[in-house]
Design a protein around this motif. Structure first.
Motif, PDB file in Angstrom:
ATOM      1  N   ALA A  31       0.829  -1.205   0.000  1.00 60.10           N
ATOM      2  CA  ALA A  31       0.000   0.000   0.000  1.00 60.10           C
ATOM      3  C   ALA A  31       0.867   1.260   0.000  1.00 60.10           C
ATOM      4  O   ALA A  31       0.583   2.224  -0.717  1.00 60.10           O
ATOM      5  N   ALA A  62       1.010   4.243  -3.040  1.00 56.93           N
ATOM      6  CA  ALA A  62       0.794   5.661  -2.761  1.00 56.93           C
ATOM      7  C   ALA A  62       2.030   6.483  -3.105  1.00 56.93           C
ATOM      8  O   ALA A  62       1.939   7.551  -3.737  1.00 56.93           O
ATOM      9  N   PRO A  72      -9.174  -2.065  -5.328  1.00 58.37           N
ATOM     10  CA  PRO A  72      -9.627  -0.873  -4.586  1.00 58.37           C
ATOM     11  C   PRO A  72      -9.071   0.427  -5.161  1.00 58.37           C
ATOM     12  O   PRO A  72      -9.734   1.458  -5.108  1.00 58.37           O
ATOM     13  N   LEU A  73      -7.856   0.372  -5.736  1.00 56.22           N
ATOM     14  CA  LEU A  73      -7.296   1.578  -6.341  1.00 56.22           C
ATOM     15  C   LEU A  73      -8.161   2.051  -7.502  1.00 56.22           C
ATOM     16  O   LEU A  73      -8.423   3.257  -7.653  1.00 56.22           O
ATOM     17  N   CYS A  74      -8.633   1.122  -8.325  1.00 55.71           N
ATOM     18  CA  CYS A  74      -9.487   1.491  -9.450  1.00 55.71           C
ATOM     19  C   CYS A  74     -10.796   2.112  -8.970  1.00 55.71           C
ATOM     20  O   CYS A  74     -11.291   3.081  -9.559  1.00 55.71           O
ATOM     21  N   PHE A  75     -11.354   1.576  -7.896  1.00 54.68           N
ATOM     22  CA  PHE A  75     -12.570   2.162  -7.344  1.00 54.68           C
ATOM     23  C   PHE A  75     -12.306   3.579  -6.830  1.00 54.68           C
ATOM     24  O   PHE A  75     -13.142   4.470  -6.976  1.00 54.68           O
ATOM     25  N   ILE A  76     -11.143   3.789  -6.224  1.00 55.78           N
ATOM     26  CA  ILE A  76     -10.776   5.125  -5.757  1.00 55.78           C
ATOM     27  C   ILE A  76     -10.653   6.087  -6.933  1.00 55.78           C
ATOM     28  O   ILE A  76     -11.130   7.226  -6.882  1.00 55.78           O
ATOM     29  N   LEU A  77     -10.011   5.634  -8.017  1.00 59.12           N
ATOM     30  CA  LEU A  77      -9.859   6.480  -9.200  1.00 59.12           C
ATOM     31  C   LEU A  77     -11.214   6.785  -9.833  1.00 59.12           C
ATOM     32  O   LEU A  77     -11.459   7.912 -10.289  1.00 59.12           O
ATOM     33  N   TYR A  98     -14.078   6.955  -8.273  1.00 57.15           N
ATOM     34  CA  TYR A  98     -14.725   7.922  -7.392  1.00 57.15           C
ATOM     35  C   TYR A  98     -14.157   9.320  -7.612  1.00 57.15           C
ATOM     36  O   TYR A  98     -14.897  10.296  -7.720  1.00 57.15           O
ATOM     37  N   TRP A  99     -12.827   9.402  -7.746  1.00 54.34           N
ATOM     38  CA  TRP A  99     -12.176  10.696  -7.964  1.00 54.34           C
ATOM     39  C   TRP A  99     -12.579  11.296  -9.305  1.00 54.34           C
ATOM     40  O   TRP A  99     -12.853  12.499  -9.400  1.00 54.34           O
ATOM     41  N   ARG A 154     -16.080  12.633  -9.078  1.00 56.25           N
ATOM     42  CA  ARG A 154     -16.115  13.891  -8.316  1.00 56.25           C
ATOM     43  C   ARG A 154     -15.685  15.074  -9.167  1.00 56.25           C
ATOM     44  O   ARG A 154     -16.151  16.189  -8.982  1.00 56.25           O
TER      45      ARG A 154
END
Length: 355
Positions: free
Chosen positions: A123, A127, A250-255, A257-258, A261
């Protein structure tokens, strides 16, 4: 209907193009062309194996020799476009098959004692790679989209990560291809450098494997670099790398979401779960508790499986090397390449100190 009139009518493919559906005009490649592509990677893998028997090159190994031949071929004679599907099959599918087979070499006891904390490293690596690459890219005024893909590729799992995030961030196809080429080139250079440095590094096999797994780009690069550390070193390296692959989801889901937004997201973007990770774990359990214990096997059988696994991985490396286009790197991606290279060097140094 006259012959002249009949010949003047559009074909089904032409009609599809006229309607704005160019994809509908594409035919599935002939089976023999697909086989020719796979066979081409097989031949180059054999050449890599032969070159690795030459004194001097034997220190590098057949994986690195094969991918160097592939990269050289691409630059001198160009990409064999007609057999691209088979080559891509080797680069993607055979790579995953090889990693699944590598699970047989995984010692579960080693995982339980040394592997559970690797996700924390993983992780942090992801980052660090993304933020530092973007920071340097902004300073160099490099392309943001390409730099983001390179940061993700460096931190997660190379070409597979770039392919996963490119539709999410709406990257151009040519930028995706260039990003994959950069990852393949830089990752290969780093992996070969690791193998050269291995004899003089003050690291145990487990430490060296961990360092390779948390710092290198592609799964194939980790396998190449960690192989000189022996089976335990290679297994822990692959485990560390596969943890980064798992974190791609999870990184793809974060991207996503970003991107939503910021109002730039593609709501239909999909994330492909790395199912070969499940295969790797299943084979490791089978190899640790069934094969050799419940099912007796000879040393020759185990050696043969290991050789087959290495050769399958070598074919995947060939497919990867054939994706490297040095001309594209010179004309379009110099600044993102510099940002990614600096990040890769700092990542290697930092993880070396931490390991």
């Amino acid at each position: 209907m006259s012959t002249q009139l009949k010949n003047s009518m559009p074909t089904d493919d032409e009609a599809a193009l006229a309607k704005g559906r160019p994809g509908a005009a594409k035919k599935a490649p002939a089976a023999w062309l697909w086989l020719a592509g796979v066979g081409f990677t097989f031949i180059v893998a054999l050449l890599g194996y032969g070159l690795a028997q030459v004194p001097g090159f034997d220190r590098v190994g057949q994986l690195a020799c094969a991918i160097l031949i592939a990269v050289a071929y691409r630059q001198i004679w160009g990409y064999p476009e007609a057999i691209r599907p088979g080559i891509q099959f080797s680069a993607k599918r055979l790579l995953r098959l090889a990693i699944i087979l590598y699970g047989l070499k995984l010692n579960i006891d080693v995982v339980m004692s040394d592997g559970l904390g690797l996700l924390v490293y993983d992780a942090g690596v992801i980052a660090f790679s993304i933020f530092l690459t973007l920071l340097i890219a902004k300073w160099l005024k490099a392309d943001t989209s390409l730099s983001l893909m390179l940061g993700v590729g460096t931190g997660v799992c190379g070409a597979a990560a770039i392919a996963a995030v490119s539709p999410i961030i709406k990257a151009k196809d040519e930028d995706t291809a260039i990003g994959v080429g950069i990852i393949a080139l830089v990752g290969t250079i780093f992996a070969i450098t690791y193998t050269i440095l291995r004899p003089i590094l003050p690291l145990s096999p487990i430490e060296y494997g961990t360092w390779s797994g948390v710092s290198l780009h592609e799964i194939a690069h980790v396998a190449l670099a960690a192989a000189p550390a022996g089976q335990d070193g290679l297994a822990i390296g692959l485990l560390a790398k596969l943890g980064r692959v798992l974190l791609l989801v999870p990184l793809c889901f974060i991207l996503m979401y970003w991107m939503k937004r910021t109002g730039k997201a593609d709501g239909n973007a999909k994330i492909e779960f790395p199912w070969f990770l499940i295969g790797f774990i299943a084979m490791s359990v089978f190899g640790s508790y069934v094969l050799g214990k419940q099912i007796p096997v000879s040393y020759g059988f185990s050696s043969g499986i290991a050789s087959l696994t290495t050769f399958v991985l070598t074919m995947a490396m060939v497919g990867l090397g054939l994706n490297v286009n040095l001309r594209d790197l010179r004309t379009k991606a110099s600044r993102p390449l510099i940002a990614m290279a600096i990040t890769s060097v700092l990542l290697s140094v930092l993880t070396f100190v931490l390991v």
